[in-house]
Write a protein that holds these residues in place. Structure first.
Motif, PDB file in Angstrom:
ATOM      1  N   ALA A   1      42.822  45.627  41.196  1.00 33.70           N
ATOM      2  CA  ALA A   1      41.630  45.337  40.704  1.00 33.70           C
ATOM      3  C   ALA A   1      41.249  45.838  39.377  1.00 33.70           C
ATOM      4  O   ALA A   1      40.837  45.493  38.377  1.00 33.70           O
ATOM      5  CB  ALA A   1      40.782  44.960  41.578  1.00 33.70           C
ATOM      6  N   ALA A   2      41.454  47.170  39.362  1.00 31.09           N
ATOM      7  CA  ALA A   2      41.209  48.113  38.517  1.00 31.09           C
ATOM      8  C   ALA A   2      42.006  47.829  37.079  1.00 31.09           C
ATOM      9  O   ALA A   2      41.920  47.828  35.829  1.00 31.09           O
ATOM     10  CB  ALA A   2      41.495  49.471  38.952  1.00 31.09           C
ATOM     11  N   VAL A   3      43.478  47.665  37.698  1.00 28.56           N
ATOM     12  CA  VAL A   3      44.432  47.195  36.186  1.00 28.56           C
ATOM     13  C   VAL A   3      44.133  45.838  35.721  1.00 28.56           C
ATOM     14  O   VAL A   3      44.120  45.730  34.404  1.00 28.56           O
ATOM     15  CB  VAL A   3      45.947  47.083  36.780  1.00 28.56           C
ATOM     16  CG1 VAL A   3      46.930  46.704  35.939  1.00 28.56           C
ATOM     17  CG2 VAL A   3      46.414  48.718  37.319  1.00 28.56           C
ATOM     18  N   ALA A   4      43.714  45.036  36.553  1.00 34.23           N
ATOM     19  CA  ALA A   4      43.222  43.701  35.917  1.00 34.23           C
ATOM     20  C   ALA A   4      42.070  43.508  35.151  1.00 34.23           C
ATOM     21  O   ALA A   4      42.012  43.028  34.074  1.00 34.23           O
ATOM     22  CB  ALA A   4      43.315  42.618  37.177  1.00 34.23           C
ATOM     23  N   TYR A   5      41.138  44.573  35.409  1.00 33.64           N
ATOM     24  CA  TYR A   5      39.993  44.861  34.658  1.00 33.64           C
ATOM     25  C   TYR A   5      40.209  45.490  33.452  1.00 33.64           C
ATOM     26  O   TYR A   5      39.832  45.005  32.515  1.00 33.64           O
ATOM     27  CB  TYR A   5      38.939  45.536  35.547  1.00 33.64           C
ATOM     28  CG  TYR A   5      37.801  45.750  34.675  1.00 33.64           C
ATOM     29  CD1 TYR A   5      36.663  44.487  34.539  1.00 33.64           C
ATOM     30  CD2 TYR A   5      37.264  47.123  34.439  1.00 33.64           C
ATOM     31  CE1 TYR A   5      35.642  44.975  33.926  1.00 33.64           C
ATOM     32  CE2 TYR A   5      35.956  47.191  33.630  1.00 33.64           C
ATOM     33  CZ  TYR A   5      35.361  46.208  33.666  1.00 33.64           C
ATOM     34  OH  TYR A   5      34.226  46.385  32.498  1.00 33.64           O
ATOM     35  N   GLY A   6      41.098  46.516  33.598  1.00 32.29           N
ATOM     36  CA  GLY A   6      41.489  46.915  32.192  1.00 32.29           C
ATOM     37  C   GLY A   6      42.384  46.329  31.211  1.00 32.29           C
ATOM     38  O   GLY A   6      42.038  46.013  30.052  1.00 32.29           O
ATOM     39  N   ILE A   7      43.050  45.307  31.650  1.00 29.31           N
ATOM     40  CA  ILE A   7      43.881  44.008  31.142  1.00 29.31           C
ATOM     41  C   ILE A   7      42.620  42.984  30.493  1.00 29.31           C
ATOM     42  O   ILE A   7      42.827  42.720  29.254  1.00 29.31           O
ATOM     43  CB  ILE A   7      44.831  43.544  31.614  1.00 29.31           C
ATOM     44  CG1 ILE A   7      46.014  44.521  31.973  1.00 29.31           C
ATOM     45  CG2 ILE A   7      45.368  42.300  30.969  1.00 29.31           C
ATOM     46  CD1 ILE A   7      47.188  43.950  33.011  1.00 29.31           C
ATOM     47  N   PHE A   8      42.010  42.882  31.314  1.00 34.19           N
ATOM     48  CA  PHE A   8      40.726  42.017  30.673  1.00 34.19           C
ATOM     49  C   PHE A   8      39.675  42.610  29.744  1.00 34.19           C
ATOM     50  O   PHE A   8      39.642  41.950  28.764  1.00 34.19           O
ATOM     51  CB  PHE A   8      39.679  41.809  31.803  1.00 34.19           C
ATOM     52  CG  PHE A   8      38.366  41.011  31.448  1.00 34.19           C
ATOM     53  CD1 PHE A   8      38.457  39.854  31.345  1.00 34.19           C
ATOM     54  CD2 PHE A   8      37.278  41.622  31.658  1.00 34.19           C
ATOM     55  CE1 PHE A   8      37.425  39.113  30.740  1.00 34.19           C
ATOM     56  CE2 PHE A   8      36.058  40.939  31.106  1.00 34.19           C
ATOM     57  CZ  PHE A   8      36.278  39.551  30.773  1.00 34.19           C
ATOM     58  N   LEU A   9      39.532  43.875  29.746  1.00 35.48           N
ATOM     59  CA  LEU A   9      38.999  44.543  28.677  1.00 35.48           C
ATOM     60  C   LEU A   9      39.710  44.551  27.331  1.00 35.48           C
ATOM     61  O   LEU A   9      39.181  44.558  26.235  1.00 35.48           O
ATOM     62  CB  LEU A   9      38.615  46.135  29.098  1.00 35.48           C
ATOM     63  CG  LEU A   9      37.399  46.084  30.186  1.00 35.48           C
ATOM     64  CD1 LEU A   9      37.070  47.707  30.587  1.00 35.48           C
ATOM     65  CD2 LEU A   9      35.993  45.595  29.675  1.00 35.48           C
ATOM     66  N   ILE A  10      41.103  44.749  27.666  1.00 42.59           N
ATOM     67  CA  ILE A  10      41.755  44.955  26.571  1.00 42.59           C
ATOM     68  C   ILE A  10      41.888  43.347  25.651  1.00 42.59           C
ATOM     69  O   ILE A  10      41.895  43.282  24.322  1.00 42.59           O
ATOM     70  CB  ILE A  10      43.233  45.375  26.925  1.00 42.59           C
ATOM     71  CG1 ILE A  10      43.140  46.840  27.113  1.00 42.59           C
ATOM     72  CG2 ILE A  10      44.223  45.118  25.660  1.00 42.59           C
ATOM     73  CD1 ILE A  10      44.286  47.474  27.808  1.00 42.59           C
ATOM     74  N   VAL A  11      42.168  42.551  26.546  1.00 39.34           N
ATOM     75  CA  VAL A  11      42.105  40.818  25.932  1.00 39.34           C
ATOM     76  C   VAL A  11      41.041  40.690  25.425  1.00 39.34           C
ATOM     77  O   VAL A  11      40.992  39.809  24.322  1.00 39.34           O
ATOM     78  CB  VAL A  11      42.690  40.270  27.200  1.00 39.34           C
ATOM     79  CG1 VAL A  11      42.939  38.654  26.492  1.00 39.34           C
ATOM     80  CG2 VAL A  11      44.201  40.705  27.347  1.00 39.34           C
ATOM     81  N   ALA A  12      39.883  40.837  25.841  1.00 39.30           N
ATOM     82  CA  ALA A  12      38.595  40.364  25.716  1.00 39.30           C
ATOM     83  C   ALA A  12      38.044  40.728  24.366  1.00 39.30           C
ATOM     84  O   ALA A  12      38.240  41.568  23.725  1.00 39.30           O
ATOM     85  CB  ALA A  12      37.485  40.339  26.721  1.00 39.30           C
TER      86      ALA A  12
END
Length: 74
Positions: A63-74
């Motif tokens: 979940a933390a990795v997915a959130y980090g990817i979300f922050l990068i993409v958004a």
């Protein structure tokens, strides 16, 4: 050109804290899976608790990795 040292320091601090937390969670997951084998020999209930805790640690890491990817993409 000016460097905002306070912002750089805060980014460094947060990055360091999150990295240590993720490595700690992943390590707890690995330890939980390794304790599963020894817990099976001693008591049945401890094995399922160790496995569930390990999977929870791995889920939090994902979940933390997915959130980090979300922050990068958004």
């Amino acid at each position: 050109m000016s460097i905002d040292w306070a912002a750089l320091g805060s980014v460094f601090g947060v990055s360091l804290a999150v990295t240590v937390a993720l490595v700690g969670l992943f390590t707890l997951g690995i330890v939980g899976l390794s304790k599963q084998g020894t817990a099976t020999a001693t008591a049945g209930g401890s094995a399922s608790l160790a496995r569930t805790g390990a999977y929870a640690c791995f889920a939090l890491c994902a979940a933390a990795v997915a959130y980090g990817i979300f922050l990068i993409v958004a």
